[in-house]
Design a protein around this motif. Structure first.
Motif, short mmCIF file in Angstrom:
data_model
loop_
_atom_site.label_atom_id
_atom_site.label_comp_id
_atom_site.label_asym_id
_atom_site.label_seq_id
_atom_site.Cartn_x
_atom_site.Cartn_y
_atom_site.Cartn_z
N UNK A 31 -8.00 -50.53 57.51
CA UNK A 31 -9.46 -50.95 57.70
C UNK A 31 -9.92 -50.04 58.58
N UNK A 32 -9.45 -49.05 59.03
CA UNK A 32 -10.18 -48.16 59.83
C UNK A 32 -9.79 -46.62 59.48
N UNK A 33 -10.94 -45.86 59.50
CA UNK A 33 -10.37 -44.38 59.08
C UNK A 33 -9.99 -43.71 59.78
N UNK A 64 -21.26 -40.12 55.81
CA UNK A 64 -19.97 -40.35 56.16
C UNK A 64 -19.26 -41.64 55.54
N UNK A 65 -20.06 -42.43 55.03
CA UNK A 65 -19.56 -43.60 54.61
C UNK A 65 -18.69 -43.12 53.30
N UNK A 66 -19.60 -42.19 52.35
CA UNK A 66 -18.84 -41.58 51.10
C UNK A 66 -17.49 -40.76 51.50
N UNK A 67 -17.80 -39.99 52.48
CA UNK A 67 -16.35 -39.52 52.89
C UNK A 67 -15.25 -40.35 53.28
N UNK A 68 -15.67 -41.35 53.97
CA UNK A 68 -14.51 -42.24 54.57
C UNK A 68 -14.06 -42.73 53.21
N UNK A 69 -14.67 -43.11 52.41
CA UNK A 69 -14.26 -43.80 51.25
C UNK A 69 -13.01 -43.02 50.65
N UNK A 70 -13.35 -41.50 50.45
CA UNK A 70 -12.63 -40.74 49.71
C UNK A 70 -11.36 -40.37 50.45
N UNK A 75 -5.52 -41.25 50.73
CA UNK A 75 -4.52 -41.89 51.57
C UNK A 75 -3.70 -42.98 50.62
N UNK A 76 -4.33 -43.50 49.80
CA UNK A 76 -3.80 -44.75 49.23
C UNK A 76 -3.25 -44.27 47.65
N UNK A 151 -12.03 -50.23 51.08
CA UNK A 151 -12.86 -49.09 51.06
C UNK A 151 -14.27 -49.50 51.52
N UNK A 152 -14.88 -50.61 51.09
CA UNK A 152 -16.34 -51.06 51.45
C UNK A 152 -16.15 -51.39 52.96
N UNK A 153 -14.91 -51.93 53.67
CA UNK A 153 -14.95 -52.16 54.98
C UNK A 153 -14.81 -50.91 55.93
N UNK A 154 -14.05 -49.83 55.37
CA UNK A 154 -13.82 -48.54 55.99
C UNK A 154 -15.16 -47.71 56.03
N UNK A 155 -15.92 -48.03 54.93
CA UNK A 155 -17.08 -47.27 54.83
C UNK A 155 -18.49 -47.74 55.45
#
Ligand code: SAH
Length: 276
Positions: A31-33, A64-70, A75-76, A151-155
């Motif tokens: 849940x964390x990037x 940043x949100x877009x990058x964190x989703x990617x 990773x998964x 992903x929503x959480x991480x972003x």
């Protein structure tokens, strides 16, 4: 409709809110990037070029949100099989930029449902880039919905973006979703006629289905016109995509003009037996 949809995965389950779709028997998803590998420079170069071509100037937080989703996707992906595209630069073009080709069309919309969101495209980049009030990412496969929730959480999009582990057909029978949405997005989910049957019951009159298509779709358009006529009427517009590396990609916009009767969407078995 693709195999996942036809297999009945998720049938009979109610739509579940964020978090409710996580499979508790497995390791929880990150849940964390922090701790996920950074994206290589080639990713940023391709994304910046695409954003320039789209004339899209994203605030740093959106990017940043877009990058964190990617980063979470990369990773998964091996474990969940979310995309066949593995190269970060290719993901920047074929997933992120391709998703954002609808940003101008959706710029003034209050909300949208991303139907068959899979690994989060086009829903997550659009939700990150636009000031939409509410977004629902829908996927009938539980592990994909679990990824979407993570992903929503991480972003950092949790307040505005919800996830439903459900078939679109199930949402369409819920009063709070029925004819309640201004827009539905769908990429790589089904033929245009199938998408009309799934999206129109969710769309308010005046709402728009936006479908990502490429190549020759004349035949698809003919079938879609029949579906549109039966589900309330409306018109089809085409928006060419102005990104050089996405030549041939188009957005098909179907605007709904009349109410949809409760007989739609039909059961998957009936849809297969009686296609448009
Ligand atoms: N939109 C994503 C994923 C495309 S794959 C992208 O473009 O990358 C199609 C996805 O739609 C799959 O994840 C599948 O589980 C989902 N799907 C198919 N039919 C569906 C339905 N009726 N309701 C909800 N999800 C559906």
């Amino acid at each position: 409709m693709n195999d996942d949809a036809g297999s009945g995965a998720g049938a009979g389950r109610r739509a579940q809110p964020i978090g409710g779709c996580l499979d508790r028997s497995r390791e929880p998803l990150p849940t964390r990037v922090e701790g996920l590998p950074p994206l290589p420079p080639a990713y940023s170069v391709v994304l910046t070029t695409g954003l320039d071509e789209l004339d899209l100037n994203l605030p740093p937080a959106a990017r940043e949100a877009i990058d964190d989703h990617v980063r979470l996707l990369l990773a998964l992906n091996a474990a969940i099989n979310l995309t066949a595209i593995r190269e970060p630069a290719e993901i920047a073009l074929r997933h992120v930029v391709d998703s954002l080709t609808a940003a101008a069309l959706l710029g003034d919309t209050a909300g949208f449902i991303d139907l068959g969101s899979g690994g989060g495209f086009p829903g997550i980049p659009l939700a990150a880039a636009l000031p939409v009030e509410r977004v629902a990412l829908v996927d009938s496969v539980g592990k994909k919905a679990a990824f979407l929730a993570a992903a929503v959480d991480v972003a950092g999009l949790t307040g505005r973006v919800g996830v439903a582990a459900a078939r679109a057909e199930e949402l369409a029978s819920e009063a709070r979703h029925r004819e309640g949405w201004p827009a539905v997005t769908a990429r790589a989910v089904g033929s245009l006629a199938e998408l009309v049957e799934l999206a129109f019951p969710l769309l308010a009159v005046g709402g728009r289905l936006i479908a990502w298509k490429r190549g020759d779709i004349d035949d698809e358009l003919d079938h879609a016109r029949r579906a549109i006529g039966a589900l309330g009427g409306g018109e089809i517009d085409e928006e060419p995509v102005r990104v050089a590396a996405l030549a041939g990609h188009r957005l098909i916009v179907v605007t709904k003009r009349g109410r949809t009767t409760s007989q739609f969407p039909r059961d998957p078995a009936v849809r297969r037996r009686l296609p448009w």
